[in-house]
Design a protein around this motif. Structure first.
Motif, PDB file in Angstrom:
ATOM      1  N   LYS A  99       0.825  -1.211   0.000  1.00 38.52           N
ATOM      2  CA  LYS A  99       0.000   0.000   0.000  1.00 38.52           C
ATOM      3  C   LYS A  99       0.851   1.250   0.000  1.00 38.52           C
ATOM      4  O   LYS A  99       0.532   2.244  -0.636  1.00 38.52           O
ATOM      5  N   LYS A 100       1.946   1.207   0.727  1.00 35.98           N
ATOM      6  CA  LYS A 100       2.799   2.404   0.831  1.00 35.98           C
ATOM      7  C   LYS A 100       3.957   2.370  -0.163  1.00 35.98           C
ATOM      8  O   LYS A 100       4.781   3.292  -0.193  1.00 35.98           O
ATOM      9  N   GLN A 101       4.035   1.292  -0.914  1.00 37.67           N
ATOM     10  CA  GLN A 101       5.121   1.107  -1.888  1.00 37.67           C
ATOM     11  C   GLN A 101       6.495   1.261  -1.246  1.00 37.67           C
ATOM     12  O   GLN A 101       7.351   2.019  -1.726  1.00 37.67           O
ATOM     13  N   ILE A 127      12.712  -7.298  -8.053  1.00 32.67           N
ATOM     14  CA  ILE A 127      11.330  -7.786  -8.140  1.00 32.67           C
ATOM     15  C   ILE A 127      10.343  -6.636  -8.041  1.00 32.67           C
ATOM     16  O   ILE A 127       9.403  -6.527  -8.815  1.00 32.67           O
ATOM     17  N   THR A 128      10.546  -5.772  -7.069  1.00 34.33           N
ATOM     18  CA  THR A 128       9.551  -4.724  -6.833  1.00 34.33           C
ATOM     19  C   THR A 128       9.716  -3.521  -7.752  1.00 34.33           C
ATOM     20  O   THR A 128       8.769  -2.764  -7.952  1.00 34.33           O
ATOM     21  N   GLY A 129      10.897  -3.333  -8.283  1.00 37.10           N
ATOM     22  CA  GLY A 129      11.101  -2.221  -9.217  1.00 37.10           C
ATOM     23  C   GLY A 129      11.403  -0.912  -8.527  1.00 37.10           C
ATOM     24  O   GLY A 129      11.295  -0.771  -7.316  1.00 37.10           O
ATOM     25  N   SER A 130      11.772   0.083  -9.348  1.00 36.46           N
ATOM     26  CA  SER A 130      12.300   1.336  -8.801  1.00 36.46           C
ATOM     27  C   SER A 130      11.252   2.203  -8.110  1.00 36.46           C
ATOM     28  O   SER A 130      11.578   3.126  -7.386  1.00 36.46           O
ATOM     29  N   LYS A 131       9.963   1.926  -8.351  1.00 35.92           N
ATOM     30  CA  LYS A 131       8.935   2.767  -7.733  1.00 35.92           C
ATOM     31  C   LYS A 131       8.876   2.588  -6.220  1.00 35.92           C
ATOM     32  O   LYS A 131       8.323   3.410  -5.513  1.00 35.92           O
ATOM     33  N   PHE A 132       9.392   1.489  -5.768  1.00 33.61           N
ATOM     34  CA  PHE A 132       9.347   1.245  -4.332  1.00 33.61           C
ATOM     35  C   PHE A 132      10.476   1.977  -3.621  1.00 33.61           C
ATOM     36  O   PHE A 132      11.598   2.045  -4.113  1.00 33.61           O
ATOM     37  N   VAL A 178       5.248 -13.999  -9.805  1.00 31.88           N
ATOM     38  CA  VAL A 178       3.982 -14.677 -10.134  1.00 31.88           C
ATOM     39  C   VAL A 178       3.093 -14.751  -8.896  1.00 31.88           C
ATOM     40  O   VAL A 178       1.896 -14.480  -8.952  1.00 31.88           O
ATOM     41  N   LEU A 179       3.682 -15.081  -7.764  1.00 34.54           N
ATOM     42  CA  LEU A 179       2.888 -15.167  -6.531  1.00 34.54           C
ATOM     43  C   LEU A 179       2.238 -13.821  -6.214  1.00 34.54           C
ATOM     44  O   LEU A 179       1.067 -13.754  -5.856  1.00 34.54           O
ATOM     45  N   LEU A 180       3.002 -12.749  -6.383  1.00 38.79           N
ATOM     46  CA  LEU A 180       2.460 -11.418  -6.094  1.00 38.79           C
ATOM     47  C   LEU A 180       1.318 -11.085  -7.055  1.00 38.79           C
ATOM     48  O   LEU A 180       0.276 -10.565  -6.646  1.00 38.79           O
ATOM     49  N   MET A 181       1.507 -11.415  -8.321  1.00 37.71           N
ATOM     50  CA  MET A 181       0.458 -11.115  -9.310  1.00 37.71           C
ATOM     51  C   MET A 181      -0.804 -11.918  -9.015  1.00 37.71           C
ATOM     52  O   MET A 181      -1.905 -11.400  -9.088  1.00 37.71           O
ATOM     53  N   GLU A 182      -0.621 -13.189  -8.658  1.00 37.47           N
ATOM     54  CA  GLU A 182      -1.777 -14.034  -8.343  1.00 37.47           C
ATOM     55  C   GLU A 182      -2.557 -13.500  -7.142  1.00 37.47           C
ATOM     56  O   GLU A 182      -3.717 -13.806  -6.962  1.00 37.47           O
ATOM     57  N   ASN A 183      -1.882 -12.744  -6.311  1.00 35.80           N
ATOM     58  CA  ASN A 183      -2.542 -12.224  -5.112  1.00 35.80           C
ATOM     59  C   ASN A 183      -2.954 -10.759  -5.271  1.00 35.80           C
ATOM     60  O   ASN A 183      -3.013 -10.008  -4.304  1.00 35.80           O
ATOM     61  N   ASN A 184      -3.204 -10.413  -6.531  1.00 36.81           N
ATOM     62  CA  ASN A 184      -3.773  -9.103  -6.861  1.00 36.81           C
ATOM     63  C   ASN A 184      -2.871  -7.913  -6.623  1.00 36.81           C
ATOM     64  O   ASN A 184      -3.345  -6.806  -6.482  1.00 36.81           O
ATOM     65  N   PHE A 185      -1.595  -8.133  -6.554  1.00 41.84           N
ATOM     66  CA  PHE A 185      -0.683  -6.993  -6.500  1.00 41.84           C
ATOM     67  C   PHE A 185      -0.249  -6.707  -7.946  1.00 41.84           C
ATOM     68  O   PHE A 185       0.922  -6.579  -8.251  1.00 41.84           O
ATOM     69  N   LYS A 186      -1.262  -6.622  -8.824  1.00 40.79           N
ATOM     70  CA  LYS A 186      -0.994  -6.567 -10.267  1.00 40.79           C
ATOM     71  C   LYS A 186      -0.193  -5.339 -10.662  1.00 40.79           C
ATOM     72  O   LYS A 186       0.601  -5.374 -11.574  1.00 40.79           O
ATOM     73  N   ASN A 187      -0.452  -4.254  -9.972  1.00 47.20           N
ATOM     74  CA  ASN A 187       0.236  -3.024 -10.371  1.00 47.20           C
ATOM     75  C   ASN A 187       1.355  -2.655  -9.404  1.00 47.20           C
ATOM     76  O   ASN A 187       1.592  -1.511  -9.110  1.00 47.20           O
ATOM     77  N   TYR A 188       2.000  -3.682  -8.908  1.00 52.32           N
ATOM     78  CA  TYR A 188       2.951  -3.370  -7.841  1.00 52.32           C
ATOM     79  C   TYR A 188       4.208  -2.677  -8.338  1.00 52.32           C
ATOM     80  O   TYR A 188       4.906  -2.058  -7.579  1.00 52.32           O
ATOM     81  N   LYS A 189       4.491  -2.747  -9.630  1.00 49.28           N
ATOM     82  CA  LYS A 189       5.734  -2.125 -10.098  1.00 49.28           C
ATOM     83  C   LYS A 189       5.507  -0.678 -10.469  1.00 49.28           C
ATOM     84  O   LYS A 189       4.446  -0.339 -10.942  1.00 49.28           O
TER      85      LYS A 189
END
Ligand SMILES: NC(=O)c1ccc[n+]([C@@H]2O[C@H](COP(=O)([O-])OP(=O)(O)OC[C@H]3O[C@@H](n4cnc5c(N)ncnc54)[C@H](OP(=O)(O)O)[C@@H]3O)[C@@H](O)[C@H]2O)c1
Length: 296
Positions: free
Chosen positions: A162-164, A214-219, A285-296
């Motif tokens: 939520k807070k990235q 994995i999480t990308g630079s936005k975090f 894949v685990l993160l995407m399956e758990n609806n963190f689709k836009n996590y990057k």
């Protein structure tokens, strides 16, 4: 002739997954359950075609009768010292008394063989059990899977979606070993029917990427400290909230983290490819399956 595999701790989270995987293979699956096992779980085992062995008293004589003709006993017991050492020893002694040739201890953890007593309470019990196991006339294989990947979704306070932000100890570029519970179960089921499995096997669904990759630079990355500070937190946590009867008190989780960021837990060689047909799930894949689709 079909092999018979006995699973103890079959009613648990990982145990049930191992039984599910074994049931789809050409083996006879025997599940050891305590007498208070729920009808729901018994029905599930029946549907899978497993042979149900109810244990009234957890003693060698009673368990031995269920171990006759078994080629491997898979232990998936979880608990405190009275379970990991005492109940597991009874299970092991019963297997030996019934001439079972192979045993898989309930490890399913990071590779603790390079660590010493005092560094992680729960892993100390496993080490103590190994000292007994390795003197016994039975072949054993431990499965080391790092941490269950699912812990990243909630219990391991590391990636705060939520807070990235990513909160971490040690180095951001450290390569971690995470494996899903299903992959660990699939692998363990293969080990159970593999008469040539070595003493230790190491697996991970994801080791080739760092959390930052994995999480990308936005975090935003927030480093709390290194092993020294974490060690102090563990001592304080243990002092103020000993949680002796808790399986996973907060300070024990911190001990696990302390071990995971330690160079000694680095996975040099993976045994993932020993068995074919396992679709290794990555953290992404685990993160995407758990609806963190836009996590990057
Ligand atoms: N690497 C990781 O990140 C990680 C995380 C969590 C767990 N693990 C490990 O994975 C393994 C399985 O854990 P889990 O979470 O699947 O455990 P779980 O769901 O708590 O299941 C525990 C099993 O042990 C049985 N059991 C407990 N006390 C017993 C006793 N005194 N006598 C006989 N049976 C007993 C339970 O039977 P009843 O149903 O009869 O109570 C149950 O079948 C353990 O080695 C655990 O430490 C690893």
């Amino acid at each position: 002739m079909k092999k018979t595999i006995l699973v103890a701790g079959s009613t648990g989270n990982l145990g049930l997954r191992i039984v599910n995987t074994l049931a789809a293979k050409d083996v006879t699956v025997r599940v050891l359950v305590r007498s208070n096992c729920s009808a729901e779980k018994l029905n599930a085992f029946e549907r899978l075609g497993a042979e149900i062995c109810k244990v009234e008293n957890w003693n060698i004589d009673e368990i031995k009768t269920h171990c006759i003709g078994v080629s491997c006993v898979v232990s998936v017991l979880a608990g405190l010292r009275d379970v990991v050492i005492d109940a597991q020893k009874v299970l092991l002694d019963a297997a030996i008394a019934a001439s079972v040739p192979r045993f898989i201890p309930s490890d399913y953890s990071l590779d603790f063989t390079k660590f010493s007593y005092g560094e992680n309470r729960n892993l100390d019990w496993r080490r103590e059990f190994h000292e007994y196991l390795d003197k016994c006339p039975i072949a054993a294989t431990s499965v080391f899977n790092g941490a269950f990947m699912e812990l990243l979704l909630d219990e391991m306070p590391m990636i705060i979606f939520k807070k990235q932000i990513v909160i971490y100890w040690g180095r951001a570029d450290y390569k971690w070993g995470f494996t899903t519970m299903d992959n660990t179960a699939e692998y363990t089921a293969n080990v159970a029917i593999d008469d040539r499995s070595p003493r230790y096997l190491r697996i991970a669904g994801e080791v080739h990427k760092t959390i930052s990759e994995i999480t990308g630079s936005k975090f935003k990355f927030i480093r709390i400290g290194g092993q020294g500070l974490l060690g102090m937190f563990i001592k304080l946590g243990r002092f103020f909230s000993p949680g002796k009867n808790d399986l996973y008190p907060a300070w024990q989780g911190m001990q696990y983290m302390h071990n995971m960021i330690d160079e000694r837990s680095k996975i040099e060689v993976l045994d993932n490819n020993r068995y074919s047909g396992i679709n290794w799930k990555t953290v992404e894949v685990l993160l995407m399956e758990n609806n963190f689709k836009n996590y990057k």
